[in-house]
Structure formats: structure tokens, C-alpha cells
Design a protein around this motif. Sequence first.
Motif, PDB file in Angstrom:
ATOM      1  N   LEU A 219       0.822  -1.207   0.000  1.00 39.44           N
ATOM      2  CA  LEU A 219       0.000   0.000   0.000  1.00 39.44           C
ATOM      3  C   LEU A 219       0.857   1.258   0.000  1.00 39.44           C
ATOM      4  CD1 LEU A 219      -2.731   1.437   0.220  1.00 39.44           C
ATOM      5  CD2 LEU A 219      -2.688   0.998   2.686  1.00 39.44           C
ATOM      6  N   LYS A 220       1.891   1.284   0.817  1.00 38.02           N
ATOM      7  CA  LYS A 220       2.692   2.506   0.910  1.00 38.02           C
ATOM      8  C   LYS A 220       3.473   2.781  -0.378  1.00 38.02           C
ATOM      9  CE  LYS A 220       7.327   1.514   2.668  1.00 38.02           C
ATOM     10  NZ  LYS A 220       8.323   1.865   3.694  1.00 38.02           N
ATOM     11  N   ARG A 221       3.654   1.762  -1.217  1.00 37.10           N
ATOM     12  CA  ARG A 221       4.343   1.959  -2.495  1.00 37.10           C
ATOM     13  C   ARG A 221       3.376   2.336  -3.615  1.00 37.10           C
ATOM     14  NH1 ARG A 221       6.878  -2.934  -0.939  1.00 37.10           N
ATOM     15  NH2 ARG A 221       5.878  -4.065  -2.645  1.00 37.10           N
ATOM     16  N   SER A 222       2.088   2.410  -3.281  1.00 38.84           N
ATOM     17  CA  SER A 222       1.077   2.707  -4.293  1.00 38.84           C
ATOM     18  C   SER A 222       0.915   4.202  -4.498  1.00 38.84           C
ATOM     19  CB  SER A 222      -0.264   2.095  -3.882  1.00 38.84           C
ATOM     20  OG  SER A 222      -0.152   0.694  -3.767  1.00 38.84           O
ATOM     21  N   HIS A 223       0.336   4.549  -5.625  1.00 44.59           N
ATOM     22  CA  HIS A 223       0.089   5.952  -5.954  1.00 44.59           C
ATOM     23  C   HIS A 223      -1.261   6.405  -5.395  1.00 44.59           C
ATOM     24  CE1 HIS A 223       1.266   9.489  -8.241  1.00 44.59           C
ATOM     25  NE2 HIS A 223       0.046   9.586  -8.728  1.00 44.59           N
ATOM     26  N   LEU A 224      -2.241   5.497  -5.397  1.00 43.41           N
ATOM     27  CA  LEU A 224      -3.576   5.775  -4.899  1.00 43.41           C
ATOM     28  C   LEU A 224      -4.130   4.510  -4.251  1.00 43.41           C
ATOM     29  CD1 LEU A 224      -4.982   7.460  -8.136  1.00 43.41           C
ATOM     30  CD2 LEU A 224      -4.705   8.683  -5.959  1.00 43.41           C
ATOM     31  N   MET A 225      -5.094   4.693  -3.348  1.00 43.14           N
ATOM     32  CA  MET A 225      -5.837   3.564  -2.804  1.00 43.14           C
ATOM     33  C   MET A 225      -7.310   3.761  -3.147  1.00 43.14           C
ATOM     34  SD  MET A 225      -7.955   2.035  -0.416  1.00 43.14           S
ATOM     35  CE  MET A 225      -8.160   3.095   1.010  1.00 43.14           C
ATOM     36  N   ALA A 226      -7.956   2.728  -3.671  1.00 40.58           N
ATOM     37  CA  ALA A 226      -9.371   2.796  -4.015  1.00 40.58           C
ATOM     38  C   ALA A 226     -10.175   1.926  -3.068  1.00 40.58           C
ATOM     39  CB  ALA A 226      -9.601   2.344  -5.455  1.00 40.58           C
ATOM     40  N   ILE A 227     -11.312   2.451  -2.610  1.00 43.23           N
ATOM     41  CA  ILE A 227     -12.253   1.673  -1.813  1.00 43.23           C
ATOM     42  C   ILE A 227     -13.628   1.865  -2.433  1.00 43.23           C
ATOM     43  CG2 ILE A 227     -12.392   3.576  -0.112  1.00 43.23           C
ATOM     44  CD1 ILE A 227     -13.061   1.362   1.987  1.00 43.23           C
ATOM     45  N   ALA A 228     -14.227   0.766  -2.888  1.00 45.00           N
ATOM     46  CA  ALA A 228     -15.462   0.824  -3.673  1.00 45.00           C
ATOM     47  C   ALA A 228     -16.681   0.320  -2.910  1.00 45.00           C
ATOM     48  CB  ALA A 228     -15.293  -0.002  -4.950  1.00 45.00           C
ATOM     49  N   SER A 229     -16.550   0.083  -1.620  1.00 43.20           N
ATOM     50  CA  SER A 229     -17.571  -0.616  -0.838  1.00 43.20           C
ATOM     51  C   SER A 229     -18.952   0.018  -0.909  1.00 43.20           C
ATOM     52  CB  SER A 229     -17.142  -0.659   0.630  1.00 43.20           C
ATOM     53  OG  SER A 229     -15.872  -1.250   0.774  1.00 43.20           O
ATOM     54  N   HIS A 230     -19.971  -0.850  -0.775  1.00 45.32           N
ATOM     55  CA  HIS A 230     -21.349  -0.390  -0.628  1.00 45.32           C
ATOM     56  C   HIS A 230     -21.662  -0.025   0.815  1.00 45.32           C
ATOM     57  CE1 HIS A 230     -22.564  -1.216  -4.693  1.00 45.32           C
ATOM     58  NE2 HIS A 230     -22.231  -2.493  -4.607  1.00 45.32           N
ATOM     59  N   MET A 231     -20.967  -0.666   1.766  1.00 47.65           N
ATOM     60  CA  MET A 231     -21.168  -0.333   3.186  1.00 47.65           C
ATOM     61  C   MET A 231     -19.855  -0.530   3.937  1.00 47.65           C
ATOM     62  SD  MET A 231     -23.489  -3.540   4.571  1.00 47.65           S
ATOM     63  CE  MET A 231     -24.758  -3.365   3.330  1.00 47.65           C
ATOM     64  N   GLU A 232     -19.578   0.411   4.837  1.00 43.43           N
ATOM     65  CA  GLU A 232     -18.388   0.373   5.679  1.00 43.43           C
ATOM     66  C   GLU A 232     -18.729   1.015   7.018  1.00 43.43           C
ATOM     67  OE1 GLU A 232     -15.485  -0.945   5.511  1.00 43.43           O
ATOM     68  OE2 GLU A 232     -15.206  -1.433   3.391  1.00 43.43           O
ATOM     69  N   GLY A 233     -18.277   0.394   8.102  1.00 46.61           N
ATOM     70  CA  GLY A 233     -18.457   1.015   9.404  1.00 46.61           C
ATOM     71  C   GLY A 233     -17.411   2.083   9.665  1.00 46.61           C
ATOM     72  N   GLY A 234     -16.248   1.917   9.082  1.00 44.97           N
ATOM     73  CA  GLY A 234     -15.117   2.824   9.253  1.00 44.97           C
ATOM     74  C   GLY A 234     -13.875   2.069   8.828  1.00 44.97           C
ATOM     75  N   ALA A 235     -13.587   2.084   7.547  1.00 44.46           N
ATOM     76  CA  ALA A 235     -12.610   1.153   6.962  1.00 44.46           C
ATOM     77  C   ALA A 235     -11.193   1.410   7.469  1.00 44.46           C
ATOM     78  CB  ALA A 235     -12.643   1.265   5.440  1.00 44.46           C
ATOM     79  N   ASN A 236     -10.601   0.361   8.047  1.00 52.17           N
ATOM     80  CA  ASN A 236      -9.231   0.476   8.536  1.00 52.17           C
ATOM     81  C   ASN A 236      -8.256   0.761   7.398  1.00 52.17           C
ATOM     82  OD1 ASN A 236      -7.747   0.267  11.085  1.00 52.17           O
ATOM     83  ND2 ASN A 236      -6.657  -1.414  10.100  1.00 52.17           N
ATOM     84  N   VAL A 237      -8.562   0.281   6.196  1.00 50.42           N
ATOM     85  CA  VAL A 237      -7.644   0.472   5.073  1.00 50.42           C
ATOM     86  C   VAL A 237      -7.560   1.949   4.675  1.00 50.42           C
ATOM     87  CG1 VAL A 237      -9.341   0.053   3.237  1.00 50.42           C
ATOM     88  CG2 VAL A 237      -6.925  -0.475   2.842  1.00 50.42           C
ATOM     89  N   ILE A 238      -8.610   2.731   4.906  1.00 49.51           N
ATOM     90  CA  ILE A 238      -8.523   4.174   4.674  1.00 49.51           C
ATOM     91  C   ILE A 238      -7.477   4.776   5.598  1.00 49.51           C
ATOM     92  CG2 ILE A 238      -9.735   6.373   4.984  1.00 49.51           C
ATOM     93  CD1 ILE A 238     -12.241   5.090   3.886  1.00 49.51           C
ATOM     94  N   ILE A 239      -7.512   4.372   6.858  1.00 47.34           N
ATOM     95  CA  ILE A 239      -6.548   4.885   7.834  1.00 47.34           C
ATOM     96  C   ILE A 239      -5.127   4.478   7.440  1.00 47.34           C
ATOM     97  CG2 ILE A 239      -5.842   4.739  10.251  1.00 47.34           C
ATOM     98  CD1 ILE A 239      -8.853   4.263  10.867  1.00 47.34           C
TER      99      ILE A 239
END
Length: 330
Positions: A219-239
Motif C-alpha cells: 500500500l505505501k508503495r502505491s500511488h492511490l488507494m481505491a475503496i469501492a464498498s457499498h457499506m463500511e463502518g469505518g474502513a481500517n484500510v482508509i486509515i
Amino acid sequence: MSAPHIWIVSPASARANNGNWQSASRWARFLRTRYRVSISQQWPESGEQSPPDLLIALHARRSAPSLDAYAQACPQRPSILLLTGTDLYRDIQTDASAQQALRQASALVLLQPAGMDVLPAPLRAKASVIFQSAATLKPAARANRRHLDIVMVGHLRSEKDPLTFMRAAALVTAPRARLIHIGGALEPALEQAALATAAAHARYRWLGALPHAATRQRLKRSHLMAIASHMEGGANVIIEAVCSGVPVLASDISGNRGMLGDDYAGYFPAGDAAALARLIDRALAEPDFYERLRAQCDARLPLFSPAAEQATLLELVDNLLHKAQQGMTK
């Protein structure tokens, strides 16, 4: 006198390596600085000698039997229910056991403030928000790379909507863009779709499940992170993306807005692969837009510090135990 005993019920196990397990594992680590902590997939376990002083349950519907057993066996002892995305945005509207769990818990924890609007009004007084956290990782250098990776992290299941990410692979035009998906196949149809997309579009790669540490490095070597979920309580991957200096492109849903703020520039309509592809192309083609996304993510960084999460959690547990002790001594 030994320290109070906290029991964490996590339906997700270490083997699952999902966001719920990461939450349970991190909370256990924070609490062990002050308390004795057990963690399991249910309560009680066979052979258990005595009940804990406080129960923490993750997931209203899946932990409902444990929470009910604890409430019946220890009516004077406190409990905390951590609400997940499927709890907030599906189960508590329709599932009787999830609704009962909301009522039985002494305290409710949400992972982002937008979830408060979904709770029944009478229960909001016992709810609080604890943002999750992640260690800060120094972003990797991205200059002069052959590929600019857009990574999606999440197991292949319908709530995460991996199909939108796959469909975007056919629509992105930026020549250096590469769409990388990390996550195990939990639904056979989505596994077949991932394999077919990888065969048809060279820019899409599905890496399967990876260990958490390896995922963070990718993840840290990526240019962007995409999250496409229909429902999330509070996605740890965003953090984890924010704490690695990686801007986020997120489906425009309540749980993601609660994490990134209403004014965030990187939202796309949930399920809209063309809109996601346009955002990817724009972020790669327009340095000013990319820097705006990164600056907005950086502004959220103080919310996601481990020290803040630990302090808020310990305060909640301390207060519940203190109130329970006062009640017992009256």
C-alpha cells in the motif's frame, strides 16, 4: 489484587485477517497495558473458570449470542458493542438479534461519526466514536516509475464491490496506471470475475490474500488507494492509506464520508466504474488535483493516531468499570 479481566469476542479470527480482526487485535494490545485481556470468537468458552469484568463484542449480529449469554450470566457487569459496517447499514434495521445486542450492551462504539445518524435515537446517548489508528509509514518514492499502482485492499465479497474496481480497469486510459487488488476470494463468482478481468486487461492484477504487514508495504508503495464498498463502518484500510501518505478514492457512502469528511474531493458514486476510472485518470494527469487529495488526507492524520485511539478506548473502559464497581458497593 489482580487487574480486571477484559474479554474480547471477535467472530473474525487471525486467519481471516480482515478489518474486524485487526480492530480486535489492536484493542487487545492497547488494553493489555492496563488489564488482563482474553480474545476469542465467542463467550463463554468451555472450561472457563470465572466471567470477565467487562465484555467487548465486535459485530452486533454475529456476536449476539455471546453478548446475550454475558448479559444473562453477569447482569451487573458492563459490556461494549463495536458496530461494524454491516451492523450499521444493514443488520440493525432488519435482524432481531442485532437489535437486541444494541439494547443489551452498556456502551456502543462507532468507528466514524456519520454512523450516529443511523442509530435509533434512544440509543445515541450510550454511543461514542473511536477512530481506528495505524502506525505511520514513510511513503515510498514514486518518481520515474514504470507503473503507477492504484491498490484496492479487501476480500472479494459483495459488500466491498470489487466488480466496480475490475470494471474500471477496462475504462482507465492513463498508460502507466495499474490496478492491483489484494484480498482473498470469499465468493466464487467474484473469484472467477477477478481471474477473467486479469486475463482480459493487462493493467489489472489480483494478488489474492497477503499478510497484513506485506499488504501495508504494498500500500505505501502505491500511488492511490481505491475503496469501492457499498457499506463500511469505518474502513481500517482508509486509515492505513492516510498514514502512509497515499491518497484515497472512495465510494460516496456514509461510512467513507465519516472517515474522510464531507468536503473530500476523491469520492465517486458507489457502483460507478466509469466515475472511478475518471478519478484515476484525473489524479494521474493533474498534479494539482493529486496534491489536493493528498493534502486533504494529511489533514485527517491526527484523527488516526494510535495514542488517540488507545486513550479514548481506555477512558471508556475505565469509566464503565468504575461505574460498575460503584453500583456493586451501594
